[in-house]
Scaffold this motif. Structure first.
Motif, PDB file in Angstrom:
ATOM      1  N   MET A   9     -19.326  14.968  38.894  1.00  0.00           N
ATOM      2  CA  MET A   9     -19.608  14.191  40.099  1.00  0.00           C
ATOM      3  C   MET A   9     -21.081  14.294  40.415  1.00  0.00           C
ATOM      4  O   MET A   9     -21.739  15.255  40.023  1.00  0.00           O
ATOM      5  N   GLY A  10     -21.586  13.306  41.123  1.00  0.00           N
ATOM      6  CA  GLY A  10     -23.000  13.262  41.450  1.00  0.00           C
ATOM      7  C   GLY A  10     -23.425  14.259  42.500  1.00  0.00           C
ATOM      8  O   GLY A  10     -24.588  14.634  42.571  1.00  0.00           O
ATOM      9  N   SER A  11     -22.479  14.736  43.305  1.00  0.00           N
ATOM     10  CA  SER A  11     -22.788  15.660  44.388  1.00  0.00           C
ATOM     11  C   SER A  11     -21.537  16.459  44.731  1.00  0.00           C
ATOM     12  O   SER A  11     -20.420  15.955  44.600  1.00  0.00           O
ATOM     13  N   LYS A  12     -21.725  17.696  45.168  1.00  0.00           N
ATOM     14  CA  LYS A  12     -20.564  18.506  45.559  1.00  0.00           C
ATOM     15  C   LYS A  12     -19.799  17.856  46.710  1.00  0.00           C
ATOM     16  O   LYS A  12     -18.603  18.086  46.867  1.00  0.00           O
ATOM     17  N   SER A  13     -20.463  17.003  47.482  1.00  0.00           N
ATOM     18  CA  SER A  13     -19.771  16.320  48.577  1.00  0.00           C
ATOM     19  C   SER A  13     -18.676  15.377  48.054  1.00  0.00           C
ATOM     20  O   SER A  13     -17.792  14.983  48.804  1.00  0.00           O
ATOM     21  N   ASP A  14     -18.715  15.043  46.756  1.00  0.00           N
ATOM     22  CA  ASP A  14     -17.676  14.202  46.145  1.00  0.00           C
ATOM     23  C   ASP A  14     -16.436  15.005  45.756  1.00  0.00           C
ATOM     24  O   ASP A  14     -15.420  14.422  45.369  1.00  0.00           O
ATOM     25  N   LEU A  15     -16.510  16.321  45.854  1.00  0.00           N
ATOM     26  CA  LEU A  15     -15.403  17.176  45.421  1.00  0.00           C
ATOM     27  C   LEU A  15     -14.110  16.890  46.172  1.00  0.00           C
ATOM     28  O   LEU A  15     -13.023  16.963  45.586  1.00  0.00           O
ATOM     29  N   ASN A  16     -14.206  16.545  47.451  1.00  0.00           N
ATOM     30  CA  ASN A  16     -12.977  16.273  48.216  1.00  0.00           C
ATOM     31  C   ASN A  16     -12.198  15.108  47.605  1.00  0.00           C
ATOM     32  O   ASN A  16     -10.976  15.052  47.717  1.00  0.00           O
ATOM     33  N   VAL A  17     -12.866  14.188  46.936  1.00  0.00           N
ATOM     34  CA  VAL A  17     -12.198  13.084  46.229  1.00  0.00           C
ATOM     35  C   VAL A  17     -11.824  13.512  44.815  1.00  0.00           C
ATOM     36  O   VAL A  17     -10.691  13.328  44.363  1.00  0.00           O
ATOM     37  N   MET A  18     -12.760  14.114  44.095  1.00  0.00           N
ATOM     38  CA  MET A  18     -12.565  14.424  42.677  1.00  0.00           C
ATOM     39  C   MET A  18     -11.539  15.523  42.437  1.00  0.00           C
ATOM     40  O   MET A  18     -10.966  15.629  41.353  1.00  0.00           O
ATOM     41  N   GLN A  19     -11.263  16.324  43.453  1.00  0.00           N
ATOM     42  CA  GLN A  19     -10.253  17.380  43.331  1.00  0.00           C
ATOM     43  C   GLN A  19      -8.896  16.801  42.956  1.00  0.00           C
ATOM     44  O   GLN A  19      -8.094  17.450  42.272  1.00  0.00           O
ATOM     45  N   ASP A  20      -8.614  15.563  43.371  1.00  0.00           N
ATOM     46  CA  ASP A  20      -7.330  14.941  43.040  1.00  0.00           C
ATOM     47  C   ASP A  20      -7.149  14.798  41.525  1.00  0.00           C
ATOM     48  O   ASP A  20      -6.033  14.931  41.013  1.00  0.00           O
ATOM     49  N   ALA A  21      -8.224  14.522  40.804  1.00  0.00           N
ATOM     50  CA  ALA A  21      -8.138  14.442  39.339  1.00  0.00           C
ATOM     51  C   ALA A  21      -7.799  15.816  38.769  1.00  0.00           C
ATOM     52  O   ALA A  21      -6.935  15.940  37.893  1.00  0.00           O
ATOM     53  N   ALA A  22      -8.473  16.834  39.265  1.00  0.00           N
ATOM     54  CA  ALA A  22      -8.210  18.199  38.801  1.00  0.00           C
ATOM     55  C   ALA A  22      -6.765  18.595  39.077  1.00  0.00           C
ATOM     56  O   ALA A  22      -6.098  19.181  38.219  1.00  0.00           O
ATOM     57  N   ASP A  23      -6.278  18.258  40.256  1.00  0.00           N
ATOM     58  CA  ASP A  23      -4.918  18.648  40.631  1.00  0.00           C
ATOM     59  C   ASP A  23      -3.870  18.007  39.733  1.00  0.00           C
ATOM     60  O   ASP A  23      -2.936  18.679  39.293  1.00  0.00           O
ATOM     61  N   VAL A  24      -4.011  16.721  39.433  1.00  0.00           N
ATOM     62  CA  VAL A  24      -3.002  16.061  38.597  1.00  0.00           C
ATOM     63  C   VAL A  24      -3.113  16.524  37.150  1.00  0.00           C
ATOM     64  O   VAL A  24      -2.095  16.674  36.464  1.00  0.00           O
ATOM     65  N   LEU A  25      -4.322  16.788  36.673  1.00  0.00           N
ATOM     66  CA  LEU A  25      -4.458  17.317  35.308  1.00  0.00           C
ATOM     67  C   LEU A  25      -3.798  18.690  35.201  1.00  0.00           C
ATOM     68  O   LEU A  25      -3.085  18.978  34.231  1.00  0.00           O
ATOM     69  N   LYS A  26      -4.009  19.520  36.215  1.00  0.00           N
ATOM     70  CA  LYS A  26      -3.377  20.845  36.223  1.00  0.00           C
ATOM     71  C   LYS A  26      -1.858  20.712  36.230  1.00  0.00           C
ATOM     72  O   LYS A  26      -1.160  21.405  35.484  1.00  0.00           O
ATOM     73  N   GLU A  27      -1.356  19.804  37.052  1.00  0.00           N
ATOM     74  CA  GLU A  27       0.096  19.579  37.133  1.00  0.00           C
ATOM     75  C   GLU A  27       0.671  19.154  35.784  1.00  0.00           C
ATOM     76  O   GLU A  27       1.784  19.543  35.425  1.00  0.00           O
ATOM     77  N   LEU A  28      -0.087  18.388  35.025  1.00  0.00           N
ATOM     78  CA  LEU A  28       0.375  17.892  33.721  1.00  0.00           C
ATOM     79  C   LEU A  28       0.086  18.855  32.575  1.00  0.00           C
ATOM     80  O   LEU A  28       0.490  18.609  31.443  1.00  0.00           O
ATOM     81  N   GLY A  29      -0.618  19.940  32.869  1.00  0.00           N
ATOM     82  CA  GLY A  29      -0.907  20.933  31.841  1.00  0.00           C
ATOM     83  C   GLY A  29      -2.123  20.617  30.986  1.00  0.00           C
ATOM     84  O   GLY A  29      -2.211  21.065  29.840  1.00  0.00           O
ATOM     85  N   LEU A 117     -11.384   2.704  44.463  1.00  0.00           N
ATOM     86  CA  LEU A 117     -12.218   3.522  45.326  1.00  0.00           C
ATOM     87  C   LEU A 117     -11.484   4.806  45.718  1.00  0.00           C
ATOM     88  O   LEU A 117     -10.342   4.756  46.192  1.00  0.00           O
ATOM     89  N   ASN A 118     -12.120   5.939  45.467  1.00  0.00           N
ATOM     90  CA  ASN A 118     -11.581   7.265  45.784  1.00  0.00           C
ATOM     91  C   ASN A 118     -10.302   7.616  45.028  1.00  0.00           C
ATOM     92  O   ASN A 118      -9.601   8.554  45.402  1.00  0.00           O
ATOM     93  N   ALA A 119      -9.976   6.901  43.958  1.00  0.00           N
ATOM     94  CA  ALA A 119      -8.711   7.097  43.234  1.00  0.00           C
ATOM     95  C   ALA A 119      -8.875   8.068  42.067  1.00  0.00           C
ATOM     96  O   ALA A 119      -8.500   7.767  40.930  1.00  0.00           O
ATOM     97  N   ALA A 120      -9.388   9.248  42.331  1.00  0.00           N
ATOM     98  CA  ALA A 120      -9.574  10.243  41.280  1.00  0.00           C
ATOM     99  C   ALA A 120      -8.244  10.660  40.654  1.00  0.00           C
ATOM    100  O   ALA A 120      -8.196  10.990  39.465  1.00  0.00           O
ATOM    101  N   LYS A 121      -7.173  10.626  41.424  1.00  0.00           N
ATOM    102  CA  LYS A 121      -5.863  10.970  40.862  1.00  0.00           C
ATOM    103  C   LYS A 121      -5.524  10.013  39.723  1.00  0.00           C
ATOM    104  O   LYS A 121      -5.059  10.436  38.653  1.00  0.00           O
ATOM    105  N   ASN A 122      -5.770   8.720  39.922  1.00  0.00           N
ATOM    106  CA  ASN A 122      -5.514   7.756  38.850  1.00  0.00           C
ATOM    107  C   ASN A 122      -6.417   8.005  37.654  1.00  0.00           C
ATOM    108  O   ASN A 122      -6.008   7.806  36.510  1.00  0.00           O
ATOM    109  N   ALA A 123      -7.635   8.439  37.893  1.00  0.00           N
ATOM    110  CA  ALA A 123      -8.534   8.771  36.787  1.00  0.00           C
ATOM    111  C   ALA A 123      -7.965   9.939  35.981  1.00  0.00           C
ATOM    112  O   ALA A 123      -7.999   9.921  34.747  1.00  0.00           O
ATOM    113  N   GLY A 124      -7.431  10.934  36.662  1.00  0.00           N
ATOM    114  CA  GLY A 124      -6.801  12.059  35.981  1.00  0.00           C
ATOM    115  C   GLY A 124      -5.591  11.618  35.176  1.00  0.00           C
ATOM    116  O   GLY A 124      -5.387  12.055  34.038  1.00  0.00           O
ATOM    117  N   LEU A 125      -4.795  10.747  35.759  1.00  0.00           N
ATOM    118  CA  LEU A 125      -3.621  10.232  35.042  1.00  0.00           C
ATOM    119  C   LEU A 125      -4.038   9.411  33.822  1.00  0.00           C
ATOM    120  O   LEU A 125      -3.445   9.541  32.745  1.00  0.00           O
TER     121      LEU A 125
END
Length: 170
Positions: A9-29, A117-125
């Motif tokens: 991400m371009g800035s740590k302030s984006d983490l609140n959005v990008m965390q969704d990608a991390a969460d779904v990747l973790k869930e999927l292993g 927009l803000n769909a990091a979960k879909n990016a993770g999927l």
């Protein structure tokens, strides 16, 4: 641990959005790494990160950025790996449109898959789906994930009917 997906991400302030990608990747292993790589403030870091990604074993890069959102496209220009762009509605954005269009409107030859927009979960999927083309275990995890989504919708429909909402559809 064999990290397959990078989340940048371009800035740590984006983490609140990008965390969704991390969460779904973790869930999927799916193993991932996550860090800040700014196209504008640390271009040397971005160049080094993108150019070394494949050699470090990464298979997919998820890049989130707000405002001018150059990170996904610049990274895509420096690697052969698939890049998934996440436009982030940031404090300095024009309601997210600047980010979305900056990522979406890439020139021919430098593709960036773009999610909403803000769909990091879909990016993770999407990253997991790309990896699942060569990983049967992950493919089954995705099948199970989608089956759970279906079951949740069916359960919601039953609950609504039980609560007295009219529906003739079964």
């Amino acid at each position: 641990m064999s990290v397959k997906v990078a989340i940048i991400m371009g800035s740590k302030s984006d983490l609140n959005v990008m965390q969704d990608a991390a969460d779904v990747l973790k869930e999927l292993g799916v193993d991932y790494e996550i860090t800040v790589v700014s196209a504008h403030r640390t271009p040397e870091r971005m160049f080094s990160y993108a150019k070394s990604a494949a050699d470090r074993g990464l298979k997919v890069i998820i890049a989130g950025a707000g405002g001018a959102a150059h990170l996904p496209g610049m990274v895509a220009s420096l690697t052969h790996l698939p890049v998934i762009g996440v436009p982030v509605k940031s404090s300095n954005s024009i309601d997210g449109w600047d980010s979305l269009l900056s990522i979406l409107q890439m020139p021919n030859g430098i593709p960036v898959a773009t999610v909403a927009l803000n769909a990091a979960k879909n990016a993770g999927l999407l990253a997991a789906q790309i990896l699942a083309t060569a990983d049967e275990y992950l493919a089954q995890n995705l099948i199970n994930y989608k089956e759970d989504l279906k079951n949740k919708v069916e359960e919601s429909a039953k609950q609504m009917k039980n609560e007295g909402y009219p529906s003739d559809f079964e």
